[in-house]
Enzyme design. Structure first.
Site, PDB file in Angstrom:
ATOM      1  N   LYS A  79      21.627  28.239 -45.874  1.00  0.00           N
ATOM      2  CA  LYS A  79      21.383  29.734 -45.329  1.00  0.00           C
ATOM      3  C   LYS A  79      19.834  29.574 -45.907  1.00  0.00           C
ATOM      4  O   LYS A  79      19.683  29.573 -46.622  1.00  0.00           O
ATOM      5  CB  LYS A  79      22.624  30.389 -46.613  1.00  0.00           C
ATOM      6  CG  LYS A  79      23.785  31.467 -45.742  1.00  0.00           C
ATOM      7  CD  LYS A  79      24.587  31.778 -46.223  1.00  0.00           C
ATOM      8  CE  LYS A  79      25.350  32.849 -46.477  1.00  0.00           C
ATOM      9  NZ  LYS A  79      26.574  32.278 -44.489  1.00  0.00           N
ATOM     10  N   CYS A  86      15.772  26.871 -49.918  1.00  0.00           N
ATOM     11  CA  CYS A  86      15.547  26.319 -51.280  1.00  0.00           C
ATOM     12  C   CYS A  86      15.985  27.462 -51.962  1.00  0.00           C
ATOM     13  O   CYS A  86      15.946  29.250 -52.088  1.00  0.00           O
ATOM     14  CB  CYS A  86      14.009  26.693 -51.095  1.00  0.00           C
ATOM     15  SG  CYS A  86      13.252  25.440 -50.527  1.00  0.00           S
TER      16      CYS A  86
HETATM   17  C1  F6R Z   1      25.300  29.574 -38.464  1.00  0.00           C
HETATM   18  C2  F6R Z   1      24.034  31.053 -39.321  1.00  0.00           C
HETATM   19  C3  F6R Z   1      22.887  31.331 -38.647  1.00  0.00           C
HETATM   20  C4  F6R Z   1      22.738  32.304 -39.057  1.00  0.00           C
HETATM   21  C5  F6R Z   1      21.151  32.656 -38.695  1.00  0.00           C
HETATM   22  C6  F6R Z   1      20.853  33.835 -39.821  1.00  0.00           C
HETATM   23  O1  F6R Z   1      27.142  30.449 -38.866  1.00  0.00           O
HETATM   24  O2  F6R Z   1      24.755  30.768 -39.862  1.00  0.00           O
HETATM   25  O3  F6R Z   1      23.106  31.048 -37.332  1.00  0.00           O
HETATM   26  O4  F6R Z   1      23.412  33.393 -38.243  1.00  0.00           O
HETATM   27  O5  F6R Z   1      20.321  31.877 -39.931  1.00  0.00           O
HETATM   28  O6  F6R Z   1      20.620  34.774 -40.919  1.00  0.00           O
HETATM   29  P1  F6R Z   1      21.200  35.940 -41.324  1.00  0.00           P
HETATM   30  O7  F6R Z   1      22.564  36.414 -40.804  1.00  0.00           O
HETATM   31  O8  F6R Z   1      21.101  36.053 -42.513  1.00  0.00           O
HETATM   32  O9  F6R Z   1      19.333  36.157 -40.644  1.00  0.00           O
END
Ligand code: F6R
Length: 580
Positions: free
Chosen positions: A575, A2
């Site tokens: 993300k 969000c």
């Molecule tokens: C897939 C992707 C996710 C992130 C995961 C961890 O393309 O981006 O698998 O790698 O949610 O996110 P971070 O790296 O921000 O801890």
């Protein structure tokens, strides 16, 4: 998870400001979007299910307000519907709030409020908080917040408007990022600094709350009033080099610039100062989620060679479910693009509690994981907006290499990688993509490091193109999965070392003799007849995982385009996963 924003400013085009802010935050969730402000003494909201673009269409007239809040949602508590779209207004209409995170005891609190006669419009935990604030009946809103904080459990970044105080926004933060920044004649609060245009920003810590107005702010924690220092805002403009429609493709194409940036930044050995201060360790554990975890699987090899120790990698949620034995002689390395991933953060807390040495490898220096770990190494990837992580993965792998060089005592250099790296033939990849999207599943096969890299290739293809691409170690095929191979099956076989060529021929034959098609991906020619092949650029052997991963990122991207899906906004995902 969000995105939220609050703005106070005189003479602003509030509609434009809110929409532009939400567009920047949309990568954090795109199930619904809404805005709220007070007009003629009454709170007003405008909302849509779906992406910010729909909200933009709906908001045709200018917004006559000098203060407003807005939200783009990734649904957790309550389905994707208009009633659950933020902002939420308390029943008595005093409070209007936007919220990121999860209130864990919301069901109990909702039941208590319902017993007292409160009527709820939707299912969200956010509406519970709005009504709790309303029900406290304190005159000073800060007292109301203090009271509500005693009741709610969980993670929350909240921005609220109280209709009786139209010169200020109220803010609350726990385990979900929240920042604010002053710029000429305005102040913005948001879950992400990308919406700020001022020179500095202020970051809230867990348990902090307060109020901000155009000239001033007052912040508190459980011990009373607190002071805050500003942090310099790094400009994070996105490099839209190719004027393409998607962040993902631009971000893949930025990979080579990221390598150059790392090479430059890591020339300054001061970057390792804090790491060196951690002192000696006799074991290393690598922890991350999703793509970040996959980077650990590649980084492990560099570190094992340097530290001459076997190293274990952990998916953060598994590390939390069954924590390994931890002690003060261990180094736990936490990898996260965002630095805010809830599962990884919880793992950091467990490691800290056990006295282990903690190192963060992230893309955001002021993120919670970077701050909670004793030492920090930046991945220098620049802002990544596409939900599927691409350049950040490559950067994380390279940082492991830089760290391994440092541990070995040799000067890190990426010379061979930078000079040898070339993007593969994208037309050829696109042609292959057209064939692959006809399949519901794909088998991704490799041995050793190639298998580990196929895990990341599989994740990329699954999450954006919605084709079930499953990675398998080549040797395991005949122990079960071969049963699935028939004339309809396609397997992609990755082979990046000359050493395993004989064995890979056997793998290809095992598949072909059952009628399955093989796509061979390598810097070498296929050792026997195959259905199709992709050529990788030749870089020093230790960097071959970087050459191959970029090829698979592009394959995933073109498969997604060929299916007419949006690679930047995969279904059901967002993300920065700030909920466990
Ligand atoms: C897939 C992707 C996710 C992130 C995961 C961890 O393309 O981006 O698998 O790698 O949610 O996110 P971070 O790296 O921000 O801890």
């Amino acid at each position: 998870m969000c995105g939220l924003i609050g703005i106070i400013g005189k003479g602003l085009d509030m509609r434009k400001e809110l929409i532009e802010g939400l567009e920047k935050l949309e990568y954090r969730g795109y199930d619904s979007a809404g805005i709220g402000y007070v007009e003629n003494g009454q709170p007003v909201t405008q909302k849509t299910v779906g992406q910010v673009a729909r909200l933009k269409e709906k908001l045709s007239s200018p917004i006559k307000a000098e203060m407003a809040i807005a939200h783009t949602r990734w649904a957790t508590n309550g389905g994707v519907s208009l009633e659950n779209c933020h902002p939420h207004i308390s029943e008595g209409k005093t409070w209007m709030i936007v919220h990121n995170g999860i209130i864990e005891n919301a069901d109990e609190l909702r039941a208590e409020l319902e017993e007292k006669g409160v009527h709820f419009y939707g299912q969200t935990d956010t509406e519970v908080v709005a009504n709790l604030l309303e029900r406290t009946k304190f005159v000073d809103p800060i007292d109301s917040i203090r009271e509500v904080l005693k009741k709610i459990k969980g993670s929350y970044a909240i921005v609220a408007i109280n209709k009786n105080y139209l010169d200020r926004l109220f803010i609350i933060k726990n385990k979900s990022p929240l920042y604010f920044s002053y710029d000429e004649g305005s102040v913005r609060v948001a879950s992400d600094t990308s919406v700020f245009s001022g020179k500095n920003f202020i970051s809230l810590n867990d348990g902090e709350f307060g109020e901000i107005n155009l000239n001033n702010f007052k912040l508190f924690n459980k011990n009373g009033k607190i002071n805050k220092k500003e942090t310099k805002l790094e400009k994070t403009e996105i490099n839209r080099k190719n004027n393409s429609n998607y962040y993902m493709i631009d971000e893949i194409h930025e990979t080579i610039d990221v390598f150059k940036r790392i090479n430059c930044e890591y020339k300054d050995l001061k970057i390792f100062n804090k790491f060196d201060k951690l002192g000696a360790f006799d074991e290393i554990k690598l922890i991350g989620c999703g793509t970040a975890y996959h980077s650990c699987l590649i980084g492990k090899k560099y570190l094992e060679e340097a530290a001459m120790k076997e190293i274990n990698c952990y998916i953060a949620s598994e590390f939390n479910a069954e924590p390994p034995k931890l002690n003060k002689n261990m180094l736990c390395i936490f990898v996260s693009q965002s630095g805010e991933t809830a599962d990884t953060l919880l793992a950091v807390e467990k490691a800290r509690a056990a006295g282990a040495k903690t190192l963060a490898i992230t893309n955001v220096p002021y993120s919670t994981i970077s701050k909670k770990c004793k030492a920090y190494l930046p991945i220098c990837a620049g802002r990544e907006v596409g939900v599927a992580s691409t350049k950040a993965y490559s950067a994380q792998v390279v940082i492991f290499y830089m760290l391994a060089c440092h541990i070995k005592g040799v000067a890190p250099s990426l010379k061979g990688l930078i000079s040898g790296f070339k993007f593969p033939d994208e037309e050829k990849i696109r042609e292959l993509a057209k064939k692959l999207i006809k399949k519901r599943e794909l088998f991704l096969i490799g041995r050793g490091e190639d298998y580990r890299n196929m895990l990341e290739a599989g994740l990329k293809i699954r999450e954006i193109s919605l084709v079930n691409a499953v990675a398998l170690p080549a040797g395991e095929l005949k122990h079960g999965t071969l049963a699935l191979i028939d004339e309809d099956a396609i397997a992609i076989v990755l082979q990046t070392s000359q050493k395993g060529m004989e064995k890979v021929k056997n793998t290809i034959n095992e598949i072909s003799s059952r009628g399955g098609k093989v796509v061979f991906v390598s810097q070498f020619d296929p050792p026997c007849e195959v259905y199709d092949s992709l050529k990788l650029c030749q870089v020093p052997q230790k960097f071959m995982p970087l050459s191959s991963v970029v090829t698979f990122q592009l394959l995933a991207f073109y498969m997604t385009l060929e299916k007419n899906l949006n690679p930047d906004k995969p279904r059901n995902l967002a993300k920065s996963v700030t909920v466990e």
